[in-house]
Design a protein around this motif. Structure first.
Motif, PDB file in Angstrom:
ATOM      1  N   VAL A   1      38.758  56.544  40.679  1.00 31.97           N
ATOM      2  CA  VAL A   1      38.999  56.174  42.075  1.00 31.97           C
ATOM      3  C   VAL A   1      38.036  56.905  42.988  1.00 31.97           C
ATOM      4  O   VAL A   1      37.577  56.384  44.004  1.00 31.97           O
ATOM      5  CB  VAL A   1      40.450  56.492  42.471  1.00 31.97           C
ATOM      6  N   ALA A   2      37.690  58.110  42.627  1.00 34.91           N
ATOM      7  CA  ALA A   2      36.766  58.888  43.449  1.00 34.91           C
ATOM      8  C   ALA A   2      35.476  58.145  43.662  1.00 34.91           C
ATOM      9  O   ALA A   2      34.973  58.010  44.775  1.00 34.91           O
ATOM     10  CB  ALA A   2      36.511  60.235  42.782  1.00 34.91           C
ATOM     11  N   LEU A   3      34.909  57.629  42.587  1.00 37.28           N
ATOM     12  CA  LEU A   3      33.648  56.903  42.715  1.00 37.28           C
ATOM     13  C   LEU A   3      33.832  55.623  43.509  1.00 37.28           C
ATOM     14  O   LEU A   3      32.962  55.204  44.264  1.00 37.28           O
ATOM     15  CB  LEU A   3      33.101  56.570  41.315  1.00 37.28           C
TER      16      LEU A   3
ATOM     17  N   GLU B   1      26.570  51.717  38.755  1.00 37.63           N
ATOM     18  CA  GLU B   1      27.549  52.582  38.098  1.00 37.63           C
ATOM     19  C   GLU B   1      28.823  52.676  38.934  1.00 37.63           C
ATOM     20  O   GLU B   1      29.934  52.556  38.410  1.00 37.63           O
ATOM     21  CB  GLU B   1      26.958  53.978  37.886  1.00 37.63           C
ATOM     22  N   TYR B   2      28.676  52.871  40.241  1.00 38.54           N
ATOM     23  CA  TYR B   2      29.843  52.943  41.110  1.00 38.54           C
ATOM     24  C   TYR B   2      30.587  51.610  41.124  1.00 38.54           C
ATOM     25  O   TYR B   2      31.816  51.558  41.096  1.00 38.54           O
ATOM     26  CB  TYR B   2      29.432  53.306  42.533  1.00 38.54           C
ATOM     27  N   SER B   3      29.829  50.517  41.159  1.00 40.41           N
ATOM     28  CA  SER B   3      30.440  49.196  41.167  1.00 40.41           C
ATOM     29  C   SER B   3      31.211  48.942  39.872  1.00 40.41           C
ATOM     30  O   SER B   3      32.288  48.327  39.878  1.00 40.41           O
ATOM     31  CB  SER B   3      29.347  48.132  41.361  1.00 40.41           C
ATOM     32  N   LYS B   4      30.673  49.431  38.773  1.00 45.94           N
ATOM     33  CA  LYS B   4      31.358  49.310  37.484  1.00 45.94           C
ATOM     34  C   LYS B   4      32.671  50.063  37.510  1.00 45.94           C
ATOM     35  O   LYS B   4      33.696  49.580  37.012  1.00 45.94           O
ATOM     36  CB  LYS B   4      30.454  49.846  36.375  1.00 45.94           C
ATOM     37  N   GLN B   5      32.654  51.243  38.115  1.00 44.80           N
ATOM     38  CA  GLN B   5      33.874  52.034  38.220  1.00 44.80           C
ATOM     39  C   GLN B   5      34.929  51.290  39.046  1.00 44.80           C
ATOM     40  O   GLN B   5      36.119  51.312  38.726  1.00 44.80           O
ATOM     41  CB  GLN B   5      33.569  53.397  38.860  1.00 44.80           C
ATOM     42  N   ILE B   6      34.487  50.637  40.094  1.00 45.10           N
ATOM     43  CA  ILE B   6      35.416  49.872  40.925  1.00 45.10           C
ATOM     44  C   ILE B   6      36.044  48.741  40.119  1.00 45.10           C
ATOM     45  O   ILE B   6      37.254  48.510  40.165  1.00 45.10           O
ATOM     46  CB  ILE B   6      34.696  49.313  42.166  1.00 45.10           C
ATOM     47  N   SER B   7      35.218  48.010  39.369  1.00 47.24           N
ATOM     48  CA  SER B   7      35.727  46.867  38.602  1.00 47.24           C
ATOM     49  C   SER B   7      36.693  47.291  37.508  1.00 47.24           C
ATOM     50  O   SER B   7      37.564  46.521  37.103  1.00 47.24           O
ATOM     51  CB  SER B   7      34.557  46.101  37.983  1.00 47.24           C
ATOM     52  N   GLN B   8      36.570  48.544  37.031  1.00 46.50           N
ATOM     53  CA  GLN B   8      37.429  49.022  35.955  1.00 46.50           C
ATOM     54  C   GLN B   8      38.669  49.747  36.469  1.00 46.50           C
ATOM     55  O   GLN B   8      39.598  50.002  35.699  1.00 46.50           O
ATOM     56  CB  GLN B   8      36.637  49.963  35.041  1.00 46.50           C
ATOM     57  N   ASP B   9      38.687  50.059  37.746  1.00 44.86           N
ATOM     58  CA  ASP B   9      39.801  50.815  38.286  1.00 44.86           C
ATOM     59  C   ASP B   9      40.966  49.875  38.608  1.00 44.86           C
ATOM     60  O   ASP B   9      40.801  48.897  39.344  1.00 44.86           O
ATOM     61  CB  ASP B   9      39.376  51.557  39.551  1.00 44.86           C
ATOM     62  N   PRO B  10      42.160  50.133  38.080  1.00 47.41           N
ATOM     63  CA  PRO B  10      43.291  49.221  38.284  1.00 47.41           C
ATOM     64  C   PRO B  10      43.791  49.168  39.720  1.00 47.41           C
ATOM     65  O   PRO B  10      44.572  48.273  40.066  1.00 47.41           O
ATOM     66  CB  PRO B  10      44.370  49.799  37.347  1.00 47.41           C
TER      67      PRO B  10
ATOM     68  N   THR C   1      31.320  41.643  47.862  1.00 41.55           N
ATOM     69  CA  THR C   1      32.615  41.488  47.203  1.00 41.55           C
ATOM     70  C   THR C   1      33.720  41.685  48.235  1.00 41.55           C
ATOM     71  O   THR C   1      33.628  42.560  49.090  1.00 41.55           O
ATOM     72  CB  THR C   1      32.796  42.526  46.077  1.00 41.55           C
ATOM     73  N   VAL C   2      34.746  40.845  48.149  1.00 42.42           N
ATOM     74  CA  VAL C   2      35.927  41.000  49.001  1.00 42.42           C
ATOM     75  C   VAL C   2      37.055  41.549  48.140  1.00 42.42           C
ATOM     76  O   VAL C   2      37.312  41.040  47.042  1.00 42.42           O
ATOM     77  CB  VAL C   2      36.343  39.666  49.645  1.00 42.42           C
ATOM     78  N   LEU C   3      37.708  42.597  48.609  1.00 45.11           N
ATOM     79  CA  LEU C   3      38.778  43.246  47.868  1.00 45.11           C
ATOM     80  C   LEU C   3      40.146  42.914  48.458  1.00 45.11           C
ATOM     81  O   LEU C   3      40.286  42.743  49.662  1.00 45.11           O
ATOM     82  CB  LEU C   3      38.593  44.767  47.886  1.00 45.11           C
ATOM     83  N   GLU C   4      41.148  42.851  47.577  1.00 45.61           N
ATOM     84  CA  GLU C   4      42.534  42.686  48.026  1.00 45.61           C
ATOM     85  C   GLU C   4      43.030  44.022  48.556  1.00 45.61           C
ATOM     86  O   GLU C   4      43.574  44.829  47.818  1.00 45.61           O
ATOM     87  CB  GLU C   4      43.419  42.219  46.864  1.00 45.61           C
ATOM     88  N   ASP C   5      42.818  44.244  49.806  1.00 50.50           N
ATOM     89  CA  ASP C   5      43.213  45.504  50.434  1.00 50.50           C
ATOM     90  C   ASP C   5      43.524  45.206  51.887  1.00 50.50           C
ATOM     91  O   ASP C   5      42.727  44.582  52.589  1.00 50.50           O
ATOM     92  CB  ASP C   5      42.079  46.530  50.325  1.00 50.50           C
ATOM     93  N   LYS C   6      44.680  45.645  52.354  1.00 47.26           N
ATOM     94  CA  LYS C   6      45.121  45.324  53.714  1.00 47.26           C
ATOM     95  C   LYS C   6      44.444  46.190  54.773  1.00 47.26           C
ATOM     96  O   LYS C   6      44.528  45.879  55.965  1.00 47.26           O
ATOM     97  CB  LYS C   6      46.634  45.481  53.842  1.00 47.26           C
ATOM     98  N   ASP C   7      43.769  47.274  54.366  1.00 46.71           N
ATOM     99  CA  ASP C   7      43.113  48.143  55.338  1.00 46.71           C
ATOM    100  C   ASP C   7      41.961  47.425  56.024  1.00 46.71           C
ATOM    101  O   ASP C   7      41.235  46.655  55.402  1.00 46.71           O
ATOM    102  CB  ASP C   7      42.582  49.415  54.670  1.00 46.71           C
ATOM    103  N   VAL C   8      41.803  47.703  57.311  1.00 46.97           N
ATOM    104  CA  VAL C   8      40.690  47.127  58.073  1.00 46.97           C
ATOM    105  C   VAL C   8      39.463  47.975  57.791  1.00 46.97           C
ATOM    106  O   VAL C   8      39.229  48.990  58.447  1.00 46.97           O
ATOM    107  CB  VAL C   8      41.021  47.105  59.579  1.00 46.97           C
ATOM    108  N   ASN C   9      38.677  47.572  56.791  1.00 44.56           N
ATOM    109  CA  ASN C   9      37.594  48.441  56.365  1.00 44.56           C
ATOM    110  C   ASN C   9      36.547  47.677  55.569  1.00 44.56           C
ATOM    111  O   ASN C   9      36.783  46.568  55.090  1.00 44.56           O
ATOM    112  CB  ASN C   9      38.138  49.587  55.508  1.00 44.56           C
ATOM    113  N   ALA C  10      35.394  48.308  55.438  1.00 42.06           N
ATOM    114  CA  ALA C  10      34.297  47.832  54.599  1.00 42.06           C
ATOM    115  C   ALA C  10      33.523  49.066  54.183  1.00 42.06           C
ATOM    116  O   ALA C  10      33.565  50.091  54.861  1.00 42.06           O
ATOM    117  CB  ALA C  10      33.403  46.862  55.361  1.00 42.06           C
ATOM    118  N   PHE C  11      32.815  48.988  53.059  1.00 43.31           N
ATOM    119  CA  PHE C  11      31.987  50.124  52.660  1.00 43.31           C
ATOM    120  C   PHE C  11      30.785  49.635  51.860  1.00 43.31           C
ATOM    121  O   PHE C  11      30.756  48.510  51.360  1.00 43.31           O
ATOM    122  CB  PHE C  11      32.783  51.178  51.878  1.00 43.31           C
TER     123      PHE C  11
END
Length: 400
Positions: free
Chosen positions: A4-6, A54-63, A110-120
């Motif tokens: 999650v850190a990455l 590498e960071y993107s891979k971590q995101i895709s693998q993080d539940p 990429t669009v994420l299922e997250d209710k926070d008003v954010n982008a990174f």
């Protein structure tokens, strides 16, 4: 092991009309081979890309991270993002902080299922947008402001700059530092790791995050100038975020939690707009700062400013009168005038900046009411002043 850190680490920032079905999504952005990059710089770019993958891979693998199932969101982001990315790849924008060289990337959105008003933004051109932000933006212009800001983070190689400016910081430690700065301490595990370290104090004290955000604002603004999108959307997005974060306390602003949108940054964007001869017409890029007419009960027509009703018109010409009044009111509100610059006339007129914006008639009185046009005009004028006061407060008194 960083998971999650990455994923949460980088460049979180900023920033309603879905894309028209007839407007195709531009093709994915590729690097123009005619853009010459020296070998040393190319290695820097390749390192960014490898890190971002590498960071993107971590995101895709993080539940805890889920890709959005809404294809319209992704289509809208790609339509705007690819267009801006193509501009960034050939525009030598002035970098207030970061790598000043032109750094082209093949951008991915990429669009994420997250209710926070954010982008990174991850290094190498990997841009993530939350569903919460997609629901929050009020126009393509506002969304473009957010995406241009995030693209500038990647283009100016801000992550690499953060790492380079501290000899004590390793690439393994960098994600934790960035989480602490850019999530405002929301990630407790990252903060726990850093509690016994001076790196957090050093990073925040150095003003890194402030410099990165200011540079991304200006870089994104430069890209917007070359695009079909109105740069005013970047300003209104910042204004609304600041309003809602302060009023509701539940808006996740990512990096803006530690360095929230404020008068200085709004003033800077206003200055950029003025220097480039762009009129600040907030009504063109957001419905929160727009007057509009809509059908009311019993054949009446309401004129609202944002979510607040200003007046109700009645009679056979109510619809056309309301549409004309909304147009004149937008011209008035866009100038953010003083309260005394709107007044009611004894003849039922409502005058703003010396111009009649509408005239109430006996037919506008509700059934059973004996209110004269002058009384109706006075009531409408009070509502306009209330909205004008709120508008001036929301935009920090930054005048256009």
């Amino acid at each position: 092991m960083l998971t999650v850190a990455l994923a949460a680490l980088v460049m979180r920032g900023l920033p309603v009309d879905p894309p028209a079905a007839s407007t195709p999504t531009p093709p994915p952005v590729t690097v123009d081979p005619s853009v010459k990059i020296d070998p040393k710089h190319q290695k820097d770019i390749e390192r960014d890309i490898a890190l971002g993958k590498e960071y993107s891979k971590q995101i895709s693998q993080d539940p805890t991270f889920h890709v959005s199932k809404n294809p319209e969101y992704l289509a809208r982001v790609e339509k705007i993002g690819y267009r801006l990315a193509a501009i960034a790849n050939v525009t030598q924008a002035k970098a207030l902080w970061g790598d000043k060289r032109l750094s082209p990337f093949e951008y991915h959105f990429t669009v994420l299922e997250d209710k926070d008003v954010n982008a990174f933004s991850l290094p190498g051109g990997f841009i993530y947008v939350n569903e919460g932000l997609m629901k929050y933006v009020e126009s393509d212009d506002e969304l473009a402001g957010v995406l241009a800001h995030e693209i500038a983070h990647a283009s100016f190689r801000h992550v690499a700059t953060l790492q380079r400016e501290s000899s004590k910081m390793s690439m393994a430690t960098l994600p934790l530092i960035l989480i602490a700065i850019f999530t405002g301490g929301a990630n407790n595990s990252a903060i726990a790791v850093l509690q016994t370290s001076q790196l957090l104090t050093q990073a925040i004290g150095s003003g890194w995050s402030v410099k990165a955000e200011q540079a991304a604002d200006y870089g994104g603004f430069q890209y917007l100038l070359k695009s079909p999108y109105n740069p005013t959307g970047m300003l209104t997005m910042m204004e609304r975020l600041a309003r809602d974060e302060k009023g509701l306390g539940s808006i996740d602003l990512g990096i803006y939690r530690t360095h929230p949108p404020g008068p200085a940054r709004a003033a800077s964007l206003t200055k950029f707009l003025q220097q480039n001869g762009i009129p600040i017409h907030r009504s063109e890029v957001t419905f929160s700062f727009r007057a509009a007419s809509k059908p009311g009960p019993d054949g009446s027509v309401e004129v609202d400013f944002g979510l607040r009703k200003l007046m109700t018109l009645r009679g056979p010409n109510a619809a056309s009168r309301a549409a004309d009044a909304a147009k004149r009111l937008n011209t008035f509100f866009d100038q953010v005038p003083q309260l005394y610059e709107v007044r009611a006339g004894n003849d039922g007129s409502v005058v703003g900046l010396g111009q009649v914006m509408l005239t109430m008639t006996p037919a506008d009185a509700p059934a059973g009411s004996k209110d004269s046009p002058a009384v109706l005009a006075a009531t409408a004028t009070k509502s306009i002043k209330d909205c004008l006061y709120t508008l001036a407060y929301r935009v920090w008194g930054v005048r256009n």
